[in-house]
Design an enzyme around this catalytic site. Structure first.
Site, PDB file in Angstrom:
ATOM      1  N   LYS A   1     147.779  60.721 -42.890  1.00 65.64           N
ATOM      2  CA  LYS A   1     149.225  60.462 -43.085  1.00 65.64           C
ATOM      3  C   LYS A   1     149.451  58.969 -43.276  1.00 65.64           C
ATOM      4  O   LYS A   1     148.619  58.137 -42.891  1.00 65.64           O
ATOM      5  CB  LYS A   1     150.042  60.965 -41.895  1.00 65.64           C
TER       6      LYS A   1
ATOM      7  N   ASP B   1     151.089  61.623 -32.482  1.00 68.58           N
ATOM      8  CA  ASP B   1     150.908  61.812 -33.930  1.00 68.58           C
ATOM      9  C   ASP B   1     150.298  63.153 -34.301  1.00 68.58           C
ATOM     10  O   ASP B   1     149.953  63.368 -35.455  1.00 68.58           O
ATOM     11  CB  ASP B   1     149.986  60.718 -34.478  1.00 68.58           C
TER      12      ASP B   1
HETATM   13  O1  C5P Z   1     150.610  59.310 -28.096  1.00 70.62           O
HETATM   14  P1  C5P Z   1     149.423  58.472 -28.435  1.00 70.62           P
HETATM   15  O2  C5P Z   1     148.180  58.898 -27.707  1.00 70.62           O
HETATM   16  O3  C5P Z   1     149.194  58.328 -29.889  1.00 70.62           O
HETATM   17  O4  C5P Z   1     149.757  57.009 -27.917  1.00 70.62           O
HETATM   18  C1  C5P Z   1     148.798  56.013 -27.715  1.00 70.62           C
HETATM   19  C2  C5P Z   1     149.430  54.920 -26.895  1.00 70.62           C
HETATM   20  O5  C5P Z   1     150.410  54.219 -27.666  1.00 70.62           O
HETATM   21  C3  C5P Z   1     150.191  55.432 -25.675  1.00 70.62           C
HETATM   22  O6  C5P Z   1     149.369  55.495 -24.554  1.00 70.62           O
HETATM   23  C4  C5P Z   1     151.293  54.403 -25.485  1.00 70.62           C
HETATM   24  O7  C5P Z   1     150.765  53.294 -24.802  1.00 70.62           O
HETATM   25  C5  C5P Z   1     151.574  53.948 -26.889  1.00 70.62           C
HETATM   26  N1  C5P Z   1     152.744  54.628 -27.480  1.00 70.62           N
HETATM   27  C6  C5P Z   1     154.024  54.163 -27.177  1.00 70.62           C
HETATM   28  N2  C5P Z   1     155.106  54.771 -27.757  1.00 70.62           N
HETATM   29  C7  C5P Z   1     154.942  55.783 -28.650  1.00 70.62           C
HETATM   30  C8  C5P Z   1     153.663  56.255 -28.985  1.00 70.62           C
HETATM   31  C9  C5P Z   1     152.576  55.641 -28.381  1.00 70.62           C
HETATM   32  O8  C5P Z   1     154.192  53.240 -26.376  1.00 70.62           O
HETATM   33  N3  C5P Z   1     156.038  56.297 -29.218  1.00 70.62           N
END
Ligand code: C5P
Length: 332
Positions: free
Chosen positions: A27, A153
């Site tokens: 994506k 994601d």
């Molecule tokens: O959800 P994901 O595992 O992709 O997120 C990785 C890290 O990015 C999370 O642990 C968080 O620290 C940060 N994050 C965030 N806000 C989001 C998505 C991710 O702070 N909307």
């Protein structure tokens, strides 16, 4: 004679191994605004995701025994419980109370920590493959719940095409299926940690209020969507170009550029290189490191790739994938 029955909810898969291969598409983010940091540590997001044709391949095999094995020749891909495929498969097997040894083989072509959603897409592909092999399907809400638990994601890959992402990015709404558009992906050979990029964003938290930033993109998106859906009379001759180009002209931008470009000036140079190679719009995807450019034709994209490669950039010409194409090609 009384036959002792096994708990009917627990199945043991002792048929010969069956395998399924699933395409795991990438994506890009057509605009991304970071809002307030929430009590759970995540940030509010507003973004438009778009699936594109480059992909990894995920082979799922279920065999006798127990456990989950991740195979991948790329040493940067974790093989343990931290792998997104492992986590999704584990949750689905627990939901079904199913037994069996699940082997997930990842053929990696997408960049690792590239902002193209590779790890998230791999996990969703593993789930779709597992459903196929076991001839079972999770209820749609359960599928979305498991996906969102593993990462913000993932859910977008259960929709495909052009998708509005809100919440922490995990609440996804499929938008109108728009015609494919030519694009060029530049993949600098470095990984950017999304968590660190968010942390840097918090450290530098700048001028405008988070809610203002969100409303700004929100207004641009609403104007674009209303031109698509409302049927309201509009001035001029209506849409003269690909609607995705109209969207990016609505003033969208990716907030991550503000914190990632100063740290990795090479990425900012990559964006400029895409622009001078003729991109109608160029941007960082997610927190990077991949950059993309949208082009007016496939020919223009191919010419740009030649130019970028001559300058030393790893670049490839590709196209966006509509929802219809995405689902046609995921399971082959
Ligand atoms: O959800 P994901 O595992 O992709 O997120 C990785 C890290 O990015 C999370 O642990 C968080 O620290 C940060 N994050 C965030 N806000 C989001 C998505 C991710 O702070 N909307």
């Amino acid at each position: 004679m009384k036959v002792k029955r096994r708990n009917p909810a627990i199945r043991i898969y002792n048929h010969p191994p069956v395998s399924v291969t699933v395409r795991s598409f990438a994506k890009i983010n057509l605009g991304l605004r970071i809002g307030a940091r929430r009590a759970d540590g995540f940030h509010e997001l507003l973004t438009v995701y778009q699936t594109i044709a480059p992909h990894d391949s995920i082979r799922i095999q279920v065999d006798r025994g127990t456990g989950i094995e991740i195979r991948c020749v790329d040493p940067r891909v974790p093989r343990d419980e931290s792998n997104t495929c492992y986590r999704v498969v584990n949750k689905a097997m627990q939901y079904w109370r199913a037994k069996g040894r699940v082997v997930v083989e990842i053929e990696k072509r997408l960049p690792v920590q590239g902002g193209l959603g590779g790890a998230s897409s791999n996990a969703v592909a593993a789930l779709l493959g597992l459903e196929r092999v076991l001839k079972k399907s999770l209820p749609a809400e359960e599928r979305l719940r498991i996906a969102a638990e593993v990462g913000s994601d993932l859910p977008l890959f259960l929709v495909g095409g052009t998708i509005l992402g809100v919440g922490r990015g995990e609440l996804v709404y499929g938008l109108e299926d728009l015609p494919a558009i030519a694009c060029v992906i530049v993949t600098p050979g470095l990984g950017v940690s999304t968590a660190q990029a968010f942390a840097e964003w918090d450290r530098q938290l700048t001028v405008s209020m988070p809610s203002d930033r969100m409303s700004e993109l929100g207004r641009g998106l609403s104007a674009w969507l209303s031109a698509s859906y409302s049927g309201a009379p509009r001035s001029g001759r209506g849409r003269a170009e690909n609607p995705l180009l109209e969207l990016v002209r609505a003033g969208i931008k990716n907030d991550f550029e503000e914190v990632v470009f100063p740290e990795y000036p090479e990425l900012s140079e990559g964006k400029s290189a895409l622009e001078s190679a003729g991109a109608k719009y160029a941007s960082l995807s997610g927190s990077g490191s991949a950059l993309y450019g949208l082009f007016s034709s496939r020919e223009a994209a191919r010419r740009a790739v030649s130019k970028l490669r001559r300058q030393g950039w790893a670049a490839q010409a590709t196209v966006t994938l509509t929802r219809r194409e995405y689902w046609k090609r995921v399971l082959r």
